[in-house]
Design a protein around this motif. Structure first.
Motif, PDB file in Angstrom:
ATOM      1  N   ILE A  65       0.843  -1.199   0.000  1.00  0.00           N
ATOM      2  CA  ILE A  65       0.000   0.000   0.000  1.00  0.00           C
ATOM      3  C   ILE A  65       0.878   1.247   0.000  1.00  0.00           C
ATOM      4  O   ILE A  65       0.643   2.196  -0.766  1.00  0.00           O
ATOM      5  N   VAL A  66       1.928   1.245   0.836  1.00  0.00           N
ATOM      6  CA  VAL A  66       2.839   2.391   0.907  1.00  0.00           C
ATOM      7  C   VAL A  66       3.532   2.594  -0.436  1.00  0.00           C
ATOM      8  O   VAL A  66       3.632   3.724  -0.933  1.00  0.00           O
ATOM      9  N   VAL A 112       1.128   4.019  -3.137  1.00  0.00           N
ATOM     10  CA  VAL A 112       0.911   5.464  -2.983  1.00  0.00           C
ATOM     11  C   VAL A 112       2.135   6.238  -3.460  1.00  0.00           C
ATOM     12  O   VAL A 112       2.020   7.232  -4.185  1.00  0.00           O
ATOM     13  N   ASP A 168       2.441   5.795  -7.268  1.00  0.00           N
ATOM     14  CA  ASP A 168       1.208   6.123  -7.983  1.00  0.00           C
ATOM     15  C   ASP A 168       0.793   4.995  -8.938  1.00  0.00           C
ATOM     16  O   ASP A 168       0.551   5.212 -10.131  1.00  0.00           O
ATOM     17  N   SER A 197      -1.606   1.117  -9.159  1.00  0.00           N
ATOM     18  CA  SER A 197      -2.790   0.473  -8.598  1.00  0.00           C
ATOM     19  C   SER A 197      -2.415  -0.492  -7.472  1.00  0.00           C
ATOM     20  O   SER A 197      -1.629  -1.434  -7.683  1.00  0.00           O
ATOM     21  N   ILE A 198      -2.970  -0.258  -6.293  1.00  0.00           N
ATOM     22  CA  ILE A 198      -2.691  -1.134  -5.147  1.00  0.00           C
ATOM     23  C   ILE A 198      -3.327  -2.509  -5.363  1.00  0.00           C
ATOM     24  O   ILE A 198      -2.750  -3.545  -5.020  1.00  0.00           O
TER      25      ILE A 198
END
Length: 431
Positions: A161-162, A165, A168, A170-171
């Motif tokens: 997740i980190v 972000v 930029d 897609s998680i």
């Protein structure tokens, strides 16, 4: 100059660890030296704010809850029942019950998303049982140290997740991309345990009595309570009904109910389990606090950024760039936790990675794998610290037991470099 600072801090850290001081306090000590000597900032206020911020996170609440769940299960008959259910199916596989570390960590990684929680919880369940049954300590502890890192790779993963972000990307695609490498790594560890067992037949306890297929199915009833509990916890996360923390609380409640039903829940076992979980979490929490303050100190010094810029300026070939980044992240892991490594370096590294035409989804999985390697690399391998808290063994011994699994992680990194579709096929199917 920065290289000399890094070398000096490594020497100080190793010296303090060798003195026998608690690991968390050792990390805090090095951070204080770094802040006071190499930065104009005052260490006191920064230390208070950083320690409070790193230990008061709501997300972090899942960790002590999962630890408590493991302690409750450990003190009930459910763990020995789990081994009774698995033993008939693993009887004819080289290594037999040694595979429970890999299987357990793989399943629990999908629940917790935390390397520390996976290593600590599964270790509390498997290590005493394996020792009681006569399995060697070195392969038991080494396989747990290696398999504990699955918490970073098998979704859901906080570090993904980190990275998503920061880069930029897609998680959800990152989560899908981690599935095949995660399963592949489980198979790789399983194969190694099988080969080790074939080469060391005299060290593996004799097989239990052979059973018919029907008897194996009957024996599997012992697995039903544990499997049901895991399915509830995992199902709550993936269905969106509950967060990881809420699911951990459900796991604690479920383990209490199950241990009460099978008759092992008493006031003494409840109290002992709670105190033991608190002790292990305090050990991990102090390490987290020390790592967080050391991360802040490294950020003020600018060391990760300087080294990342240096790597970018070398104009290396794609393969040599990957090798250099692997070494860089492993060394950086001596000072920082995985999330901090991603936060402090991605802004500088991503332009270099994109210029080398690496897919950013692929690079995310690469970063997770090398951070996994750093988890079992002394002197500051986080999984080694967790294992030390569980087993009271020395770090050099634990590092030696984890070395084969470190090499297998290195092989996994090379495999995804040579065959990137291992990572990319899932996200490409998503469109």
């Amino acid at each position: 100059m920065d290289i000399y600072i890094a070398g000096l801090l490594i020497v100080i850290l190793i010296a303090i660890l060798a003195s026998g001081l608690w690991i968390g306090l050792s990390l805090l000590g090095v951070a204080v030296v770094a802040m006071e000597v190499f930065t104009p900032k005052s260490g006191g206020d920064s230390m208070v704010l950083t320690i409070w911020g790193s230990t008061s996170s709501w997300t972090l609440t899942a960790l002590p809850l999962f630890l408590w769940m493991g302690e409750i299960l450990f003190r009930s008959k459910l763990t020995s029942d789990m081994f009774k259910g698995l033993a008939p199916w693993l009887n004819n596989i080289p290594g037999r019950l040694l595979h429970t570390n890999v299987i357990g960590c793989g399943i629990f990684a999908a629940v917790s998303g935390s390397s520390a929680a996976t290593c600590a919880t599964i270790g509390k369940i498997t290590l005493p049982e394996l020792k009681k049954r006569g399995y060697p300590d070195n392969i038991s502890m080494g396989s747990l140290a290696g398999a504990g890192t699955f918490g970073l790779l098998i979704p859901p993963s906080i570090i993904m997740i980190v990275y998503g972000v920061a880069a930029d990307v897609s998680i959800s695609k990152l989560f899908v991309a981690g599935v095949i490498p995660g399963v592949g790594l489980m198979l790789l560890f399983t194969i190694y345990i099988m080969v080790w067992s074939l080469l060391n037949k005299d060290k593996i306890p004799a097989a239990d009595m052979q059973m018919s297929f029907v008897d194996k199915l009957k024996s599997s009833r012992h697995l039903i309570p544990i499997v049901a509990l895991i399915c509830v916890v995992i199902g709550a996360i993936y269905s969106g009904i509950a967060t990881a923390t809420e699911s951990a609380a459900m796991g604690v409640l479920g383990s209490l109910i199950l241990s009460k039903i099978e008759g092992s829940l008493t006031w003494k076992t409840f109290k002992d389990g709670l105190f033991a979980a608190c002790r292990v979490y305090c050990m991990i929490g102090l390490i987290l606090a020390g790592a967080a303050f050391l991360t802040l100190a490294m950020g003020f010094i600018g060391l990760p950024r300087e080294v990342a810029q240096f790597i970018g300026s070398l104009n290396l070939s794609p393969f040599m760039l990957i090798v250099m980044l692997m070494v860089f992240f492993i060394i950086l892991g001596c000072f920082l936790d995985g999330i901090s490594m991603v936060v402090l370096t991605m802004a500088v590294l991503l332009p270099t990675v994109q210029a080398a035409q690496f897919d950013l989804i692929w690079f995310g999985i690469f970063v997770v794998l090398v951070v996994e390697m750093a988890q079992i690399t002394p002197p500051v391998g986080f999984n080694l610290f967790v294992l030390q808290g569980l087993t009271k063994r020395e770090l050099p011994y634990l590092a030696k037991t984890a070395l084969p699994f470190f090499l297998l992680l290195t092989f996994a990194v090379l495999m995804i470099y040579w065959f990137p579709q291992i990572v990319l096929i899932g996200p490409q199917m998503m469109g």
